[in-house]
Design an enzyme around this catalytic site. Structure first.
Site, short mmCIF file in Angstrom:
data_model
loop_
_atom_site.label_atom_id
_atom_site.label_comp_id
_atom_site.label_asym_id
_atom_site.label_seq_id
_atom_site.Cartn_x
_atom_site.Cartn_y
_atom_site.Cartn_z
N THR A 61 0.89 -1.15 0.00
CA THR A 61 0.00 0.00 0.00
C THR A 61 0.93 1.20 0.00
O THR A 61 2.14 1.03 0.02
CB THR A 61 -0.87 -0.12 1.27
OG1 THR A 61 -1.64 -1.30 1.13
CG2 THR A 61 -1.73 1.06 1.55
N THR A 76 -4.22 2.10 -2.07
CA THR A 76 -3.60 0.81 -2.33
C THR A 76 -4.18 0.10 -3.55
O THR A 76 -5.31 0.38 -3.97
CB THR A 76 -3.79 -0.11 -1.10
OG1 THR A 76 -3.06 -1.32 -1.27
CG2 THR A 76 -5.24 -0.44 -0.84
N ASN A 121 -3.70 -3.19 -3.06
CA ASN A 121 -3.58 -4.36 -2.19
C ASN A 121 -2.21 -5.00 -2.39
O ASN A 121 -1.24 -4.58 -1.78
CB ASN A 121 -4.71 -5.36 -2.39
CG ASN A 121 -4.76 -6.35 -1.24
OD1 ASN A 121 -4.35 -6.01 -0.13
ND2 ASN A 121 -5.25 -7.55 -1.47
N ASP A 159 -9.11 -8.77 0.34
CA ASP A 159 -9.27 -8.26 1.71
C ASP A 159 -10.61 -8.67 2.32
O ASP A 159 -10.86 -8.44 3.50
CB ASP A 159 -9.10 -6.74 1.76
CG ASP A 159 -7.63 -6.36 1.94
OD1 ASP A 159 -6.81 -7.26 2.21
OD2 ASP A 159 -7.30 -5.17 1.82
N SER A 182 -10.28 -3.16 5.72
CA SER A 182 -8.91 -2.69 5.51
C SER A 182 -8.21 -2.52 6.85
O SER A 182 -8.85 -2.45 7.89
CB SER A 182 -8.97 -1.34 4.79
OG SER A 182 -7.69 -0.74 4.76
N GLY A 215 -0.27 -3.92 4.93
CA GLY A 215 -1.34 -4.87 5.29
C GLY A 215 -1.61 -4.75 6.77
O GLY A 215 -1.65 -3.64 7.33
N1 GLY Z 1 -4.99 -3.88 1.26
C1 GLY Z 1 -4.43 -3.56 2.52
C2 GLY Z 1 -5.44 -2.91 3.43
O1 GLY Z 1 -6.40 -2.34 2.96
O2 GLY Z 1 -5.30 -2.98 4.61
#
Ligand code: GLY
Length: 587
Positions: free
Chosen positions: A394, A412, A414, A436, A465, A488
């Site tokens: 991200t 992001t 992801n 996610d 998220s 993440g």
């Molecule tokens: N894709 C990482 C988050 O949204 O936490």
């Protein structure tokens, strides 16, 4: 799980971190630690405005917008679209994210431009006929079917309409990104490393390979990297405005190519995308107000839950590098992440007991379950009873302007380079944010995160998220610092580390960002730490208390922050040595 391959850093940075660790003289539990001195660069000092992002060119774009009369929101929009060119692993048009805005008059808001599940997505969309999670093509990580409806363009549109200065137009804010894409950018060391490291992934689809490989070879540091399709997309967005992305030729190009590759997104999905303004989640830590992102991010609530637990301990009496502190941090992380797995999801669809999770009394109950000398096991720690993943690529950036308006933006695709699927002819790499969601509630996603029923896939729902763009206020209510990170699930713990480093250990924003970090996410029950991050003695002490240390050390996050110096009002911009390719920009 595919990982970002490189966390190697320059020798200089390693030495800085080593020097930092060495400078923290271990103390016993009862000795008082007032300050921590660390070998760290000075943050960039700016009298007027500052931008801290992973990429120096993009930060300069934001500074230039402010010099031309734009405010922090205008600058953030220009930085967001510029990063889609200069940092294609995470900067994006084809993804989504969250923008926290704090205006100079103290009003704070949260813009949610998280991707939405297409109408055709349903609870079992990523399961095969035997009920197993589909891996690879056709699943929620890789390829055209993994993409949710992108929110970035609508998010920027909403921010501009409501909070921009209205001195610069949408087309003017997009122009620097168009020029960078059309004329090309000089490939930085980090970009070259990212492209090489992700070579297999980027070679899966012809269109992606055409763009991110240089006629079948690698781009090297210093090469010119042009993205003419992306430049043409920006030009269409300048002419047609944000609607063009959702209803015009760009939307059709995305939908047609996704359809040809078994994707889920339709024109109706594109037209139906909405960015939403949400009320930030608020808490306090030792009297300082914390303002952060509400659902569909778990970040703000989990952060405040952990801070509430930790508030009950006197860190001033614990050395920063002590196993006592690491033990307590880990136990707080374990408990809050257990709650995350059980309770968190998109509040437009499911009930989430946010007030209960961030309640100080609830934290006091959880604290009672922490043995100061012994690690719990994650098996013992089920979700409590409150009342009422980046590779984890991200990216976060933050802006403060001359008037005191501030933006903290995390967005992001992801995975690093999202789904690896570029919509033909657009230069837009599509997200794989559908991962996610809990493809099968109770089984781990690519970050190893277990997620519950509340985060099951449903049409038009937003996946949970961990992104945690956050403001910390001084006791007089003025902005003290902004912070956020990719990573993440590690995002929330990175933000936690930085906040406690500043508040409990008097670090400045750069020291707080440079300092080694830890991560625990309940399941897998392991304590992750950074190279050179824990001394051998500390590792032994933590193991003796029952902690399971992950010996595959890796760098955690890429935190960017801005602090306002109280005496002078100077803006101090700090980027993370772990991944950033240049200093913050300021003037
Ligand atoms: N894709 C990482 C988050 O949204 O936490």
């Amino acid at each position: 799980m595919r990982r970002t391959t490189h966390r190697l850093r320059t020798l200089g940075t390693l030495l800085l971190l080593l020097a930092f660790a060495a400078s923290l003289v271990p103390n016993s539990l009862n000795s008082t630690v007032q300050t921590t001195s660390a070998a760290s660069r000075e943050p960039v000092r700016a009298r007027h405005g500052v931008v801290a992002s992973i990429n120096e060119v993009a930060s300069k774009v934001g500074v230039d917008i402010m010099k031309r009369g734009g405010n922090a929101v205008d600058a953030a929009i220009a930085v967001a679209v510029a990063l889609a060119v200069t940092h294609p692993a995470a900067g994006n048009l084809g993804g989504g994210g969250f923008m926290m805005i704090r205006l100079k008059d103290g009003r704070t808001t949260a813009i949610d431009y998280r991707e939405m599940a297409p109408a055709a997505a349903h609870r079992n969309v990523y399961l095969d006929k035997d009920g197993n999670v589909i891996k690879g093509e056709g699943g929620s990580i890789e390829g055209y079917r993994a993409a949710g409806v992108p929110g970035t363009v609508r998010g920027m549109e909403l921010a501009l309409k409501k909070y921009g200065s209205h001195k610069l137009t949408w087309a003017q804010l997009v122009e620097p990104a168009r020029v960078l894409a059309a004329n090309g950018i000089k490939v930085t060391y980090n970009l070259a490393r990212g492209l090489r490291g992700n070579n297999d992934y980027l070679s899966k689809y012809a269109e992606t390979k055409r763009i991110y490989l240089n006629n079948g070879n690698f781009y090297n540091e210093g090469d010119l990297f042009r993205q003419p399709d992306l430049a043409a997309t920006f030009a269409r967005l300048q002419r047609g405005g944000p609607n063009e992305f959702y209803e015009g030729q760009t939307a059709r190009m995305i939908v047609d190519d996704l359809k040809a590759h078994n994707g889920l997104i339709t024109m109706e999905d594109m037209r139906g995308y909405v960015a939403k303004e949400r009320e930030p989640v608020r808490g306090t830590y030792r009297g300082y107000e914390i303002v952060s992102m509400p659902p569909p991010s778990s970040g703000g609530a989990v952060l405040i839950e952990m801070l509430n637990i930790l508030e009950g301990y006197d860190f001033k009496k614990m050395d920063w590098a002590s196993s006592d502190r690491y033990h307590l941090m880990t136990e707080a992380m374990r408990r809050a992440f257990a709650d995350r797995a059980e309770y968190m999801g998109d509040t437009d669809f499911v009930k989430v007991p946010i007030a209960g999770l961030i309640d100080k009394n609830y934290a006091a109950q959880l604290r009672k379950s922490i043995d100061p000398n012994r690690a719990s096991t994650s098996e013992q720690v089920k979700a409590g009873k409150p009342t009422g993943y980046e590779s984890d690529e991200t990216t976060h950036f933050t802006v403060v302007d001359a008037e005191g308006n501030a933006v903290a933006n995390t967005y992001t695709l992801n995975n690093s380079f999202g789904s690896a699927a570029v919509a033909k002819g657009t230069g837009i790499i599509m997200n794989d944010e559908m991962d996610d969601f809990a493809a099968k509630p109770g089984t781990p996603n690519m970050f190893g995160l277990i997620q519950g029923e509340r985060n099951a896939v449903a049409p038009r729902k937003r996946p949970l998220s961990a992104m945690t763009p956050t403001f910390v206020l001084r006791k007089n209510g003025s902005l003290w610092f902004t912070v956020g990170s990719p990573g993440g699930p590690t995002i929330i713990n990175t933000v936690l580390d930085v906040i406690t480093n500043v508040i409990d250990y008097n670090m400045n924003i750069q020291q707080a960002i440079d300092a080694p970090r830890i991560h625990h996410q309940w399941l897998t029950d392991e304590l992750v730490y950074e190279p050179y991050g824990l001394s051998g003695d500390t590792q032994k002490s933590l193991t003796a208390r029952g902690h399971k240390l992950n010996d595959k050390q890796r760098y955690l996050g890429d935190c960017e922050g801005i602090m306002i110096e109280e005496k002078t009002g100077f803006r101090l911009g700090a980027v993370d040595p772990r991944r950033s390719d240049g200093p913050a920009g300021g003037y």
